[in-house]
Design a protein around this motif. Structure first.
Motif, PDB file in Angstrom:
ATOM      1  N   ALA A 154      -6.396  -5.231  -5.045  1.00 39.78           N
ATOM      2  CA  ALA A 154      -6.558  -4.558  -3.759  1.00 39.78           C
ATOM      3  C   ALA A 154      -7.749  -3.620  -3.856  1.00 39.78           C
ATOM      4  O   ALA A 154      -7.882  -2.868  -4.831  1.00 39.78           O
TER       5      ALA A 154
ATOM      6  N   ALA B  16     -11.278  -1.732  -1.301  1.00 41.41           N
ATOM      7  CA  ALA B  16     -11.953  -1.521  -0.020  1.00 41.41           C
ATOM      8  C   ALA B  16     -13.392  -1.992  -0.136  1.00 41.41           C
ATOM      9  O   ALA B  16     -14.030  -1.819  -1.186  1.00 41.41           O
TER      10      ALA B  16
ATOM     11  N   THR C 247      -6.302  -1.525  10.329  1.00 36.79           N
ATOM     12  CA  THR C 247      -5.436  -1.057   9.239  1.00 36.79           C
ATOM     13  C   THR C 247      -4.846  -2.178   8.403  1.00 36.79           C
ATOM     14  O   THR C 247      -4.365  -1.941   7.298  1.00 36.79           O
ATOM     15  N   THR C 248      -4.863  -3.405   8.906  1.00 39.11           N
ATOM     16  CA  THR C 248      -4.300  -4.519   8.136  1.00 39.11           C
ATOM     17  C   THR C 248      -5.366  -5.109   7.212  1.00 39.11           C
ATOM     18  O   THR C 248      -6.554  -5.112   7.536  1.00 39.11           O
ATOM     19  N   SER C 249      -4.935  -5.623   6.076  1.00 38.95           N
ATOM     20  CA  SER C 249      -5.883  -6.105   5.068  1.00 38.95           C
ATOM     21  C   SER C 249      -6.336  -7.530   5.346  1.00 38.95           C
ATOM     22  O   SER C 249      -5.655  -8.310   6.011  1.00 38.95           O
TER      23      SER C 249
ATOM     24  N   LEU D 158     -13.252  -2.270   4.935  1.00 45.00           N
ATOM     25  CA  LEU D 158     -12.027  -3.019   5.211  1.00 45.00           C
ATOM     26  C   LEU D 158     -11.115  -3.018   3.997  1.00 45.00           C
ATOM     27  O   LEU D 158     -11.584  -3.017   2.854  1.00 45.00           O
ATOM     28  N   SER D 159      -9.831  -3.024   4.258  1.00 48.17           N
ATOM     29  CA  SER D 159      -8.855  -3.175   3.194  1.00 48.17           C
ATOM     30  C   SER D 159      -8.777  -4.656   2.843  1.00 48.17           C
ATOM     31  O   SER D 159      -8.618  -5.500   3.729  1.00 48.17           O
TER      32      SER D 159
ATOM     33  N   VAL E  93      -7.179  -7.676   0.089  1.00 57.20           N
ATOM     34  CA  VAL E  93      -6.308  -8.131  -1.002  1.00 57.20           C
ATOM     35  C   VAL E  93      -6.845  -9.479  -1.458  1.00 57.20           C
ATOM     36  O   VAL E  93      -6.993 -10.404  -0.642  1.00 57.20           O
TER      37      VAL E  93
END
Length: 357
Positions: free
Chosen positions: A35, A37, A83-85, A135-136, A138
């Motif tokens: 995870a 950014a 807010t979502t990855s 951005l987040s 994964v």
């Protein structure tokens, strides 16, 4: 504007120079994930998208919709966060627990988007306009395309959207972002909630929020769909009335229906609370409301509405069941009722004139 058109086919990108990024690594059932950014412009520059190609057994991602991409970009440029990855696959990347860094090698197709292509594309478009947000992300490490497809199917088949009725209930918590249509939806949802919670209301146990409607029930979503145009703050027929007055108007309308048409009302599967019937009753509401006010000196009490419907007390609602579903069926059913009302009210007016002659 060409970038906003629908985009199809595989989209390959190349990372010119190896990249390292600070990340957190963890393992889920023998699958390593990281995870981190990353600025939208950077992520967009090297991840590829394995879109389906028409008439070929290639790719798995859906066609990129220009309108959805622009909507995301507008949202970001208005100052809102994503807010979502974004879920990606990095088949050849490695992670160092010692340095806590993820190493992504240079080359072509070193990363693939599994979920979030519209969010990523929208963030990229916003970046081009000067709003480059981090951005987040994964990332799944060391997996191949079969795993990507499996994850894509799982995310898109198993994910359940929030019921629209709940969204309407939650709109009240967003006062700074309301459009007139949002305000109308919120008012409608509050009206529906107030009516269904009132044990003395004819709507008690008739409007459902979190479950599917049973016989003699409508969803809050359907209620909002038909009531929103009436309470729209700019053009709604009922927008000049207070909330309590709007509630009373809706209550009186259906209470009059219960009085004039007791046979239909008492049916377990009454057409009044089926989609086509409920829609038809609201499609004719404007006519009934205006006629009632005109004939009753601006009163919309139950007895006033009863007088409007009484001349067609033998109306055959059974025919509505043959109209099918959808807005066309609601319009057709509503027109039937409106024509009968107009005919009966016109005939009544003619008799009055004869008596006065």
């Amino acid at each position: 504007m060409a970038r906003l058109a629908k985009v199809t086919g595989k989209q390959s990108r190349r990372l010119a120079t190896a990249l390292q990024v600070k990340a957190i690594s963890f393992v889920q059932n023998d699958v390593q994930l990281c995870a981190f950014a990353m600025d939208a412009s950077v992520l967009w520059s090297f991840v590829s998208i394995n879109r389906m190609i028409e008439d070929k057994e290639q790719g798995y991602q859906r066609t990129l919709s220009g309108s959805r991409v622009k909507a995301v970009a507008d949202y970001i440029e208005a100052g809102h966060p994503i807010t979502t990855s974004i879920l990606i696959s990095l088949p050849k990347a490695t992670y160092s627990a010692k340095t806590e860094k993820l190493s992504i090698p240079a080359g072509k197709d070193v990363g693939w988007v599994i979920d979030g292509q519209h969010r990523l594309a929208g963030a990229h478009l916003a970046a081009e306009h000067g709003s480059d947000i981090p951005l987040s992300v994964v990332a799944v490490l060391g997996q191949e395309v079969d795993f990507e497809i499996e994850q894509f199917i799982t995310v898109n088949r198993e994910a359940k959207g929030v019921p629209t009725a709940i969204v309407y209930e939650l709109l009240k918590h967003l006062p700074s972002r309301k459009k007139p249509s949002d305000v109308a939806a919120e008012i409608s949802a509050e009206l529906g909630s107030a009516l269904r919670k009132d044990p003395d209301s004819v709507f008690s146990n008739r409007i459902v929020v979190t479950t599917s409607p049973g016989p003699g029930q409508v969803s809050l979503t359907n209620f909002v769909r038909k009531v929103s145009p009436l309470v729209h703050p700019e053009r709604g027929l009922l927008n000049i009335y207070t909330f309590e007055e709007q509630k009373a108007i809706l209550e009186n309308y259906f209470r009059a229906l219960k009085i004039v048409f007791p046979g239909e009302w008492s049916k377990a599967k009454t057409i009044f609370f089926q989609t086509v019937g409920f829609g038809a009753l609201f499609n004719v509401f404007d006519y009934v409301f205006k006629e009632t006010l005109q004939r009753s000196k601006a009163s919309f009490a139950v007895e006033d509405v009863v007088k409007i419907f009484k001349p067609i007390a033998h109306f055959e609602f059974a025919s509505w069941n043959s109209y099918g579903s959808g807005s066309k069926a609601e319009i057709e059913a509503g027109n039937d009722l409106r024509v009968d009302l107009q005919r009966s009210l016109t005939a009544g007016a003619d008799k009055a004139r004869i008596r006065l002659a």
